[in-house]
Scaffold this active site. Structure first.
Site, PDB file in Angstrom:
ATOM      1  N   LYS A 213       0.838  -1.205   0.000  1.00 30.17           N
ATOM      2  CA  LYS A 213       0.000   0.000   0.000  1.00 30.17           C
ATOM      3  C   LYS A 213       0.877   1.262   0.000  1.00 30.17           C
ATOM      4  O   LYS A 213       0.618   2.211  -0.745  1.00 30.17           O
ATOM      5  CB  LYS A 213      -0.933  -0.005   1.217  1.00 30.17           C
ATOM      6  CG  LYS A 213      -2.036  -1.043   1.116  1.00 30.17           C
ATOM      7  CD  LYS A 213      -2.828  -1.220   2.414  1.00 30.17           C
ATOM      8  CE  LYS A 213      -3.799  -2.395   2.277  1.00 30.17           C
ATOM      9  NZ  LYS A 213      -4.605  -2.665   3.467  1.00 30.17           N
TER      10      LYS A 213
ATOM     11  N   GLN B 172      -4.488  -1.281   9.657  1.00 31.44           N
ATOM     12  CA  GLN B 172      -4.483  -2.632   9.082  1.00 31.44           C
ATOM     13  C   GLN B 172      -5.070  -3.632  10.070  1.00 31.44           C
ATOM     14  O   GLN B 172      -4.726  -3.633  11.253  1.00 31.44           O
ATOM     15  CB  GLN B 172      -3.033  -3.004   8.702  1.00 31.44           C
ATOM     16  CG  GLN B 172      -2.885  -4.330   7.983  1.00 31.44           C
ATOM     17  CD  GLN B 172      -3.520  -4.347   6.589  1.00 31.44           C
ATOM     18  OE1 GLN B 172      -3.639  -3.311   5.930  1.00 31.44           O
ATOM     19  NE2 GLN B 172      -3.906  -5.523   6.135  1.00 31.44           N
TER      20      GLN B 172
ATOM     21  N   ASP C  69     -10.968   3.040   4.125  1.00 26.29           N
ATOM     22  CA  ASP C  69     -11.236   1.598   4.047  1.00 26.29           C
ATOM     23  C   ASP C  69     -12.739   1.329   3.931  1.00 26.29           C
ATOM     24  O   ASP C  69     -13.147   0.217   3.590  1.00 26.29           O
ATOM     25  CB  ASP C  69     -10.738   0.904   5.324  1.00 26.29           C
ATOM     26  CG  ASP C  69      -9.452   0.129   5.112  1.00 26.29           C
ATOM     27  OD1 ASP C  69      -9.255  -0.372   3.993  1.00 26.29           O
ATOM     28  OD2 ASP C  69      -8.678   0.027   6.076  1.00 26.29           O
TER      29      ASP C  69
HETATM   30  N1  GUN Z   1      -6.961  -6.696   6.409  1.00 24.28           N
HETATM   31  C1  GUN Z   1      -7.308  -7.468   5.345  1.00 24.28           C
HETATM   32  N2  GUN Z   1      -7.837  -6.707   4.370  1.00 24.28           N
HETATM   33  C2  GUN Z   1      -7.826  -5.429   4.824  1.00 24.28           C
HETATM   34  C3  GUN Z   1      -8.218  -4.196   4.257  1.00 24.28           C
HETATM   35  O1  GUN Z   1      -8.734  -4.104   3.134  1.00 24.28           O
HETATM   36  N3  GUN Z   1      -8.025  -3.099   5.035  1.00 24.28           N
HETATM   37  C4  GUN Z   1      -7.492  -3.177   6.271  1.00 24.28           C
HETATM   38  N4  GUN Z   1      -7.358  -2.060   6.969  1.00 24.28           N
HETATM   39  N5  GUN Z   1      -7.105  -4.311   6.821  1.00 24.28           N
HETATM   40  C5  GUN Z   1      -7.264  -5.433   6.097  1.00 24.28           C
END
Ligand code: GUN
Length: 295
Positions: free
Chosen positions: A53, A97, A120
């Site tokens: 990311k 995350q 998100d």
């Molecule tokens: N953990 C697994 N997928 C995601 C996601 O799309 N965003 C976040 N913040 N954590 C995750």
């Protein structure tokens, strides 16, 4: 029939090029989109997602504020950090995350994020906006799946869609997005899960199958109707002694067999994954435009 492969990398690259242009134009107006990324602990899969990311942000000119915190970080300290970013005008998106370590209440942390920085799309305010069809941030993986379908020319109008998996991150939001009364919705959706009886019978009806169960081999060739579109959201590590790191990534779909029956199929890796990150970049850019009064 051998399916055409939907190239997630290529679709994502095209969208990222458009986003890069938008960021370049925003910068001429003195606006740099900013994303705060918070990772607590050392989970290897989370570390690699977060690194991807951050790299993607740098590639299109988004400023990312990287916060890698020890696993022992207290809930209070994490909440204080979120609050600080809520108030920081340089930050337009906050990504915590998941999963978080067990001693931290995930719901409490997600609720603490300003819904207008919740790129998100996990805050209940944004989930509610999505369900009733109001503008807000759409969660990145289901939004990426929707974009893949649309950009591959798949019609959703009246289509029978079967989603396997009912997670808050993928299955539930995707079902909501696909039933919306809109040109990017209007599908008939069935959501299957671990307690579904006769999974194969549901999947056999589907024009579009979306596998998001988190288990390899969930969707087999026998289950899939000839000519169906198959989207694989699964990312599973399976042991593989021939690989340097000892594992390889597979999806939830029995790819080799299903590709002989489907009309379109996504691979793992190189399918949904690159689209997920692209939608995060999209949301961050939209948030910066919104904050600047440009939307
Ligand atoms: N953990 C697994 N997928 C995601 C996601 O799309 N965003 C976040 N913040 N954590 C995750």
């Amino acid at each position: 029939m051998t399916a055409q492969i939907i190239d997630g990398k290529a679709l994502a690259a095209a969208m990222r090029a458009e986003l890069k242009d938008t960021v370049t134009k925003l910068k001429t107006k003195g606006i740099t989109p900013g994303l705060a990324v918070i990772l607590v602990g050392q989970d290897p899969a989370s570390q690699s997602y977060v690194t991807a990311k951050e790299k993607a942000c740098a590639e299109i000119g988004i400023y990312s504020d990287d916060n890698r915190l020890p696993a022992e970080t207290s809930e209070a300290d994490l909440l204080a950090l979120v609050k600080r970013f809520n108030a920081d005008p340089k930050i337009h998106g906050i990504l915590v995350q998941l999963p978080l370590p067990k001693h931290i209440d995930e719901d409490k942390v997600l609720l603490a994020i300003d819904p207008d920085k919740d790129v998100d799309g996990f805050h209940p305010v944004n989930v509610g906006r999505m369900v009733v069809g109001q503008k807000g941030f759409l969660p990145c993986t289901p939004h990426g799946v929707l974009q893949m379908l649309l950009r591959s020319g798949v019609s959703l109008e009246g289509a029978e869609v079967v989603i396997v998996g009912r997670s808050n991150i993928v299955g539930k939001p995707l079902a909501n997005m696909l039933i919306q009364k809109s040109p990017t919705g209007n599908a008939t959706v069935t959501v299957c899960h671990t307690r579904t009886k006769h999974l194969a019978e549901h999947v056999q009806r589907a024009d579009i199958v979306i596998a998001a169960a988190g288990r390899p081999g969930t969707v087999t060739a026998e289950m899939v109707k000839a000519g169906a579109v198959v989207i694989d959201v699964g990312v599973n590590r399976v042991e593989d002694a021939t690989k340097k790191n000892g594992y390889r990534l597979v999806g939830d779909v029995d790819f080799e067999a299903v590709k002989e029956k489907a009309s379109l199929i996504t691979p793992v890796p190189g399918g949904v994954g690159p689209m997920t990150i692209t939608m995060l970049l999209h949301n961050t850019v939209q948030s910066a435009r919104q904050a600047a009064g440009l939307l």
